[in-house]
Write an enzyme that holds these catalytic residues in place. Sequence first.
Site, PDB file in Angstrom:
ATOM      1  N   ASP A   1       0.982  -0.881  -0.186  1.00  0.00           N
ATOM      2  CA  ASP A   1      -0.128  -0.136   0.132  1.00  0.00           C
ATOM      3  C   ASP A   1       0.121   1.294  -0.174  1.00  0.00           C
ATOM      4  OD1 ASP A   1       0.780  -0.748   2.202  1.00  0.00           O
ATOM      5  OD2 ASP A   1      -0.495   0.459   3.550  1.00  0.00           O
ATOM      6  N   GLU A   2       0.671   2.290  -0.291  1.00  0.00           N
ATOM      7  CA  GLU A   2       0.880   3.703  -0.414  1.00  0.00           C
ATOM      8  C   GLU A   2       2.211   3.953  -0.505  1.00  0.00           C
ATOM      9  OE1 GLU A   2      -1.968   5.263   2.544  1.00  0.00           O
ATOM     10  OE2 GLU A   2      -0.313   4.480   3.829  1.00  0.00           O
TER      11      GLU A   2
HETATM   12  C1  TNX Z   1      -3.780   3.716   5.623  1.00  0.00           C
HETATM   13  S1  TNX Z   1      -5.193   1.501   5.196  1.00  0.00           S
HETATM   14  C2  TNX Z   1      -2.864   2.938   5.425  1.00  0.00           C
HETATM   15  C3  TNX Z   1      -2.322   3.188   6.952  1.00  0.00           C
HETATM   16  C4  TNX Z   1      -2.726   3.501   8.113  1.00  0.00           C
HETATM   17  C5  TNX Z   1      -4.441   3.582   7.726  1.00  0.00           C
HETATM   18  C6  TNX Z   1      -5.008   5.134   8.825  1.00  0.00           C
HETATM   19  C7  TNX Z   1      -3.589   1.085   4.044  1.00  0.00           C
HETATM   20  C8  TNX Z   1      -3.262  -0.262   3.446  1.00  0.00           C
HETATM   21  N1  TNX Z   1      -2.817   1.877   4.708  1.00  0.00           N
HETATM   22  O1  TNX Z   1      -0.815   3.053   6.629  1.00  0.00           O
HETATM   23  O2  TNX Z   1      -2.432   3.448   9.363  1.00  0.00           O
HETATM   24  O3  TNX Z   1      -4.459   4.166   6.397  1.00  0.00           O
HETATM   25  O4  TNX Z   1      -6.857   4.588   8.580  1.00  0.00           O
END
Ligand code: TNX
Length: 594
Positions: free
Chosen positions: A387-388
């Site tokens: 993710d991200e």
């Molecule tokens: C998104 S959900 C993220 C996390 C954060 C979260 C906070 C996801 C796969 N990644 O790194 O902690 O939002 O809600």
Amino acid sequence: MPTTPTAPSESGPEPLDRTGLPTQQPAAADLARTAARRAGDLLAPPAPVRLGDVVPAPEHVAPDPATDFTLPEDAAIRVSAAGRDVAEQLAEWLRPATGYPLPVTDTADAEPGDPLALTVSTATTAGAADPVTGAAPGDAAGAAGGGWADPAAGNGLPSGAELGDEGYRLDITRDGVRITAATPAGLFHGAQTLRQLLPAAIESATPVTERWAVPGGTIVDRPRFPYRGAMLDVARHFFGVEDVLRVVDHLARYKLNHLHLHLTDDQGWRIAVDSWPRLAEVGGTTEVGGGPGGWYTNADYRRIVAYAARRHVTVVPEIDLPGHTNAALVAYPELAPGKIPPPPYTGTEVGFSYVDPADERTYDFVADVVGEVAGLTPGPWLHLGGDEAFKVKGAAYTGFVERAQRIVADTGKTVVGWHQLAPAGHVDGRVLQWWGTNGDDPETADAVRRGARVILSPGNRAYLDMKYAPDTPIGHDWAGLIDVHRAYDWDPGTHLTGVPVEAVLGVEAPLWTESVTTLAEVEFMFFPRLPALAELGWSPRPTHDWAGFRERLAGHGPRWTAAGITFHPSPDVPWPATPTIPTQPTRDTTADTH
Ligand code: TNX
């Protein structure tokens, strides 16, 4: 909920010898005691918990108010060999509040007609199972049932191997309680149901004077989805082993069978890796807000895995790659782009860090870490995050993910990843965890067409780090506010466009911990939403009913109070006015030595 009424039934036939007399004559004192108990039961008020009050809602519930059972002080738990450990755990749950000895004994020692038995048995195969009792031939559980009524006989409810990997059948008659399942996991879920059917004071850690009544009838129950989980982010704030064990207990109560541990992130690396020791020793010493952090030794991690396994919960370890890696880069700057050591990070931003996908050393790191974590993990899954990773784009991202997926597959584990993995090529069995908020993602739908399965964790429904309401003291609101009704009222089977129910492996409720710092805060965010998610994962869709759910859930408030579990007294739920039971903080008393 579908219910199948059954006629009140008396005890089943006694075994007879050639003279037509029962083979074993109960002693006069036993007869007198049984008669007195039955007379008492007939005069007693109905059991306070109704058979249908279980969370998650069972598949079939057939109440029979004429056959409520009262647990006597001299009850024994009879069990066949395969169910021994479940019976021990059931005894450990029931002893503190009842103060009863509840010995666990082998079914072979059961007295014919023994009315005071909780019988836990494992029926092994469909062909071999007795169609009425569900007991395997030669299994003394069936033979011990000289005094057994079978309230579901002839009503066509499933039994034996039809119960599947996790199903169970619970028969409650005036003579006793019997749980039957094809596997120990099924017995365990049945035992959790029985625990919920006893008065709420059963959760007390010290003896309580109470009539331990269980409502009569039959439950036959199986899960809708095989994967039902929760995630704990131990990276943003570290939670020690004891806290994690208690979280496992919470999952197991509600028949959740997977604990996903988010072990690595920018703010901390939480698992010792022998081949890269600085990951934990350096990367593990930070957390959000500047606290001391921490990490699990291999022995700690194994202890969590074993404790969970005993409760039929599988641990899913996550090593988040290629982003969310600042703590790893602090420990090993050689993995960082440009090899520039970053400062430790204790804030709450995301998306800035990544391991260098262009350097071969990165893949040595991935292979070593994944290899060690796979070696410590008996379960089939290994979660790669994904993710991200905002700074690793396009082909660089998919190229990295495809290599990392192959590394995981080579360890024999099945890849799980956040749904951002979708554009990468398929590997056998791959599972994507959906955390979006719009229910519509062509990339995920396409990955499903290429063979991926999906775990549903929609951010706006299943994210337990979202606040309940504007005034919730901790949590986020980027995916909206999620009170119990919102957490409950959706269907994992139809939630994502282009993802048919057949591709849905199950559901998971993630708890990110940027603002969650203690076990009590974990519990506050879990309860009462975790049971809502558990019901979506377990219960057949036709049982879905908000009005009924909130009523059933309300009965759990006093249980949590008695067990010392912190919860949010949501206005969505009609909690009983006054808790009538003692409150004392306590962890499950079950020993966790194996
Ligand atoms: C998104 S959900 C993220 C996390 C954060 C979260 C906070 C996801 C796969 N990644 O790194 O902690 O939002 O809600």
